[in-house]
Design a protein around this motif. Structure first.
Motif, PDB file in Angstrom:
ATOM      1  N   LYS A  77       0.790  -1.244   0.000  1.00 12.48           N
ATOM      2  CA  LYS A  77       0.000   0.000   0.000  1.00 12.48           C
ATOM      3  C   LYS A  77       0.821   1.292   0.000  1.00 12.48           C
ATOM      4  O   LYS A  77       0.495   2.250   0.702  1.00 12.48           O
ATOM      5  CB  LYS A  77      -0.984   0.025   1.189  1.00 12.48           C
ATOM      6  CG  LYS A  77      -1.746  -1.277   1.400  1.00 12.48           C
ATOM      7  CD  LYS A  77      -3.169  -1.165   0.945  1.00 12.48           C
ATOM      8  CE  LYS A  77      -3.977  -2.416   1.257  1.00 12.48           C
ATOM      9  NZ  LYS A  77      -4.408  -3.124   0.035  1.00 12.48           N
ATOM     10  N   ILE A  78       1.892   1.284  -0.782  1.00 13.57           N
ATOM     11  CA  ILE A  78       2.624   2.537  -0.998  1.00 13.57           C
ATOM     12  C   ILE A  78       2.731   2.799  -2.504  1.00 13.57           C
ATOM     13  O   ILE A  78       3.747   3.272  -3.007  1.00 13.57           O
ATOM     14  CB  ILE A  78       4.015   2.550  -0.314  1.00 13.57           C
ATOM     15  CG1 ILE A  78       4.745   1.227  -0.565  1.00 13.57           C
ATOM     16  CG2 ILE A  78       3.888   2.851   1.169  1.00 13.57           C
ATOM     17  CD1 ILE A  78       6.185   1.216  -0.066  1.00 13.57           C
ATOM     18  N   ALA A  79       1.630   2.482  -3.207  1.00 16.88           N
ATOM     19  CA  ALA A  79       1.526   2.780  -4.636  1.00 16.88           C
ATOM     20  C   ALA A  79       0.590   3.972  -4.798  1.00 16.88           C
ATOM     21  O   ALA A  79       0.149   4.569  -3.816  1.00 16.88           O
ATOM     22  CB  ALA A  79       0.997   1.550  -5.362  1.00 16.88           C
ATOM     23  N   GLY A  80       0.269   4.316  -6.057  1.00 17.44           N
ATOM     24  CA  GLY A  80      -0.649   5.421  -6.312  1.00 17.44           C
ATOM     25  C   GLY A  80      -2.094   5.026  -6.039  1.00 17.44           C
ATOM     26  O   GLY A  80      -2.414   3.842  -5.970  1.00 17.44           O
ATOM     27  N   LYS A  81      -2.959   6.036  -5.924  1.00 22.73           N
ATOM     28  CA  LYS A  81      -4.382   5.727  -5.665  1.00 22.73           C
ATOM     29  C   LYS A  81      -5.176   5.626  -6.977  1.00 22.73           C
ATOM     30  O   LYS A  81      -6.334   5.228  -6.974  1.00 22.73           O
ATOM     31  CB  LYS A  81      -4.999   6.745  -4.700  1.00 22.73           C
ATOM     32  CG  LYS A  81      -5.133   8.154  -5.239  1.00 22.73           C
ATOM     33  CD  LYS A  81      -5.887   9.045  -4.223  1.00 22.73           C
ATOM     34  CE  LYS A  81      -6.128  10.461  -4.738  1.00 22.73           C
ATOM     35  NZ  LYS A  81      -5.184  11.052  -5.671  1.00 22.73           N
ATOM     36  N   ASP A  82      -4.565   5.989  -8.102  1.00 21.21           N
ATOM     37  CA  ASP A  82      -5.212   5.824  -9.403  1.00 21.21           C
ATOM     38  C   ASP A  82      -4.133   5.700 -10.480  1.00 21.21           C
ATOM     39  O   ASP A  82      -2.939   5.772 -10.177  1.00 21.21           O
ATOM     40  CB  ASP A  82      -6.172   7.000  -9.705  1.00 21.21           C
ATOM     41  CG  ASP A  82      -5.479   8.349  -9.620  1.00 21.21           C
ATOM     42  OD1 ASP A  82      -4.269   8.432  -9.954  1.00 21.21           O
ATOM     43  OD2 ASP A  82      -6.129   9.339  -9.224  1.00 21.21           O
ATOM     44  N   ASP A  83      -4.580   5.506 -11.738  1.00 22.04           N
ATOM     45  CA  ASP A  83      -3.618   5.267 -12.824  1.00 22.04           C
ATOM     46  C   ASP A  83      -2.656   6.436 -13.016  1.00 22.04           C
ATOM     47  O   ASP A  83      -1.479   6.247 -13.305  1.00 22.04           O
ATOM     48  CB  ASP A  83      -4.358   5.010 -14.150  1.00 22.04           C
ATOM     49  CG  ASP A  83      -5.077   3.669 -14.148  1.00 22.04           C
ATOM     50  OD1 ASP A  83      -4.758   2.833 -13.282  1.00 22.04           O
ATOM     51  OD2 ASP A  83      -5.966   3.479 -15.000  1.00 22.04           O
ATOM     52  N   TRP A  84      -3.175   7.670 -12.872  1.00 21.27           N
ATOM     53  CA  TRP A  84      -2.293   8.812 -13.096  1.00 21.27           C
ATOM     54  C   TRP A  84      -1.234   8.924 -12.005  1.00 21.27           C
ATOM     55  O   TRP A  84      -0.066   9.187 -12.288  1.00 21.27           O
ATOM     56  CB  TRP A  84      -3.075  10.133 -13.240  1.00 21.27           C
ATOM     57  CG  TRP A  84      -2.136  11.208 -13.701  1.00 21.27           C
ATOM     58  CD1 TRP A  84      -1.451  12.096 -12.919  1.00 21.27           C
ATOM     59  CD2 TRP A  84      -1.688  11.446 -15.048  1.00 21.27           C
ATOM     60  NE1 TRP A  84      -0.624  12.875 -13.694  1.00 21.27           N
ATOM     61  CE2 TRP A  84      -0.749  12.500 -14.999  1.00 21.27           C
ATOM     62  CE3 TRP A  84      -2.002  10.860 -16.280  1.00 21.27           C
ATOM     63  CZ2 TRP A  84      -0.116  12.990 -16.147  1.00 21.27           C
ATOM     64  CZ3 TRP A  84      -1.367  11.346 -17.418  1.00 21.27           C
ATOM     65  CH2 TRP A  84      -0.446  12.407 -17.342  1.00 21.27           C
ATOM     66  N   GLU A  85      -1.619   8.675 -10.752  1.00 22.36           N
ATOM     67  CA  GLU A  85      -0.610   8.668  -9.685  1.00 22.36           C
ATOM     68  C   GLU A  85       0.422   7.578  -9.935  1.00 22.36           C
ATOM     69  O   GLU A  85       1.620   7.786  -9.729  1.00 22.36           O
ATOM     70  CB  GLU A  85      -1.278   8.453  -8.315  1.00 22.36           C
ATOM     71  CG  GLU A  85      -1.888   9.725  -7.742  1.00 22.36           C
ATOM     72  CD  GLU A  85      -2.074   9.675  -6.222  1.00 22.36           C
ATOM     73  OE1 GLU A  85      -2.507  10.696  -5.670  1.00 22.36           O
ATOM     74  OE2 GLU A  85      -1.777   8.639  -5.589  1.00 22.36           O
TER      75      GLU A  85
END
Lengths: 204, 204
Positions: A77-85
């Motif tokens: 859980k240290i990735a982006g919250k959507d595709d652009w992030e």
């Protein structure tokens, strides 16, 4: 029970340390399998493309350190919250990796004359070019490399610092206050601090 | 209305063609902005890290071609169906890219003596090493590079073939039947076929 993940690499930080940082940060168990150099020719034949690190999970193998980090970054859980992030995180990581590869190519250059010239160009041009931009990005991003909060890009970057310092022969970020602050912040994360204190001592 | 995406690159296929392939495959409108070489010094100062391609969307900029492809691959639904499928796709793409970079480094080598030696090593070792493995992977994966069906990894790979052929000076995949079949299959996709027929004619 054996850990669900097995990471195979040499006894060093290198391209595997970013993976170890994410495992440690996320508190995921893994087998930190370090091969001896004399076993490498035999292990090599079992890798998909003759390279390490290699991650094994559920009977499957994955090579490519950046891809393994992205995969684990999502899990912990240290990735982006959507595709652009996610593309913003991915792009800065690939750029950090471009920088690392440029440095490592010089480091591995065997022609001493050529190496000397390349070292000069790198310290006058390549290093300030990348580091001044990374520093400005961190300043703009609330103290992180992307999306204004801690992501796997920061752990990736921080894990590479011993490699940068080895190349620069000193404190690479001394003139880059935002990168220095990021380095200190990552190294002070309890799980990372504990890992740095306990990990096998290796030169690079 | 102007397209939501603007892609900036030189007037060539290079590292931008993979992005164009995905746009075309997915039927997404984009501005295919090609700069003249004399404008490059000025455009360069506006790029995040002095490199193209650059994707602009919604007032934001993204560099790094592989990351842009991954982002668009999700949007046009040729990505993995879960994290493990995505890491499998990501890893083969980064490996294709390793291969491309090894080839391009030789291509850009200025020392002719060194270049000659490297070309020999590449055609005897590097090229067969990678291509035999890619060929076996495609055979095992139902005719595709990953997860047993068409993904953005296949479009990425197919878009690079002119670059491979330029390097090998001929039909790179002649001895690799599964890669050749994949190449033919991708080039026969209606949207890709139409694009290859219509795209600006450039050497590389």
């Amino acid at each position: 029970m054996a850990p669900a993940y097995k990471l195979t690499y040499f006894n060093g930080k290198g391209a595997a340390e970013c993976i170890r940082f994410i495992f440690k940060y996320g508190g995921l168990e893994f087998e930190d399998f370090r091969i001896n150099l004399e076993d490498w020719p035999q292990v090599k034949t079992k890798t998909p493309f003759g390279q390490l690190p290699l991650l094994e999970h559920d009977g499957k193998q994955i090579n490519q350190s950046v891809c393994i980090c992205r995969y684990l970054g999502k899990i912990v859980k240290i990735a982006g919250k959507d595709d652009w992030e996610n593309v913003e995180i991915d792009a800065i990581v690939d750029t950090v990796n471009d920088f690392r590869l440029k440095i490592m190519t010089i480091y591995h250059e065997k022609d001493q004359e050529r190496r000397k010239t390349q070292m000069e160009t790198a310290s006058k041009e390549t290093v300030p070019f990348y580091l001044s931009r990374f520093d400005a990005i961190v300043k703009k991003n609330n103290g992180y490399l992307a999306v204004g909060r801690l992501t796997w890009a920061d752990l990736y970057f921080a894990s590479m610092i011993p490699c940068f310092d080895m190349f620069s022969g000193g404190d690479t970020f001394a003139k880059y206050p935002n990168l220095k602050a990021l380095q200190n912040k990552i190294n002070a994360l309890p799980a990372i601090k504990k890992w740095i204190d306990q990990r096998p001592q290796t030169d690079y």
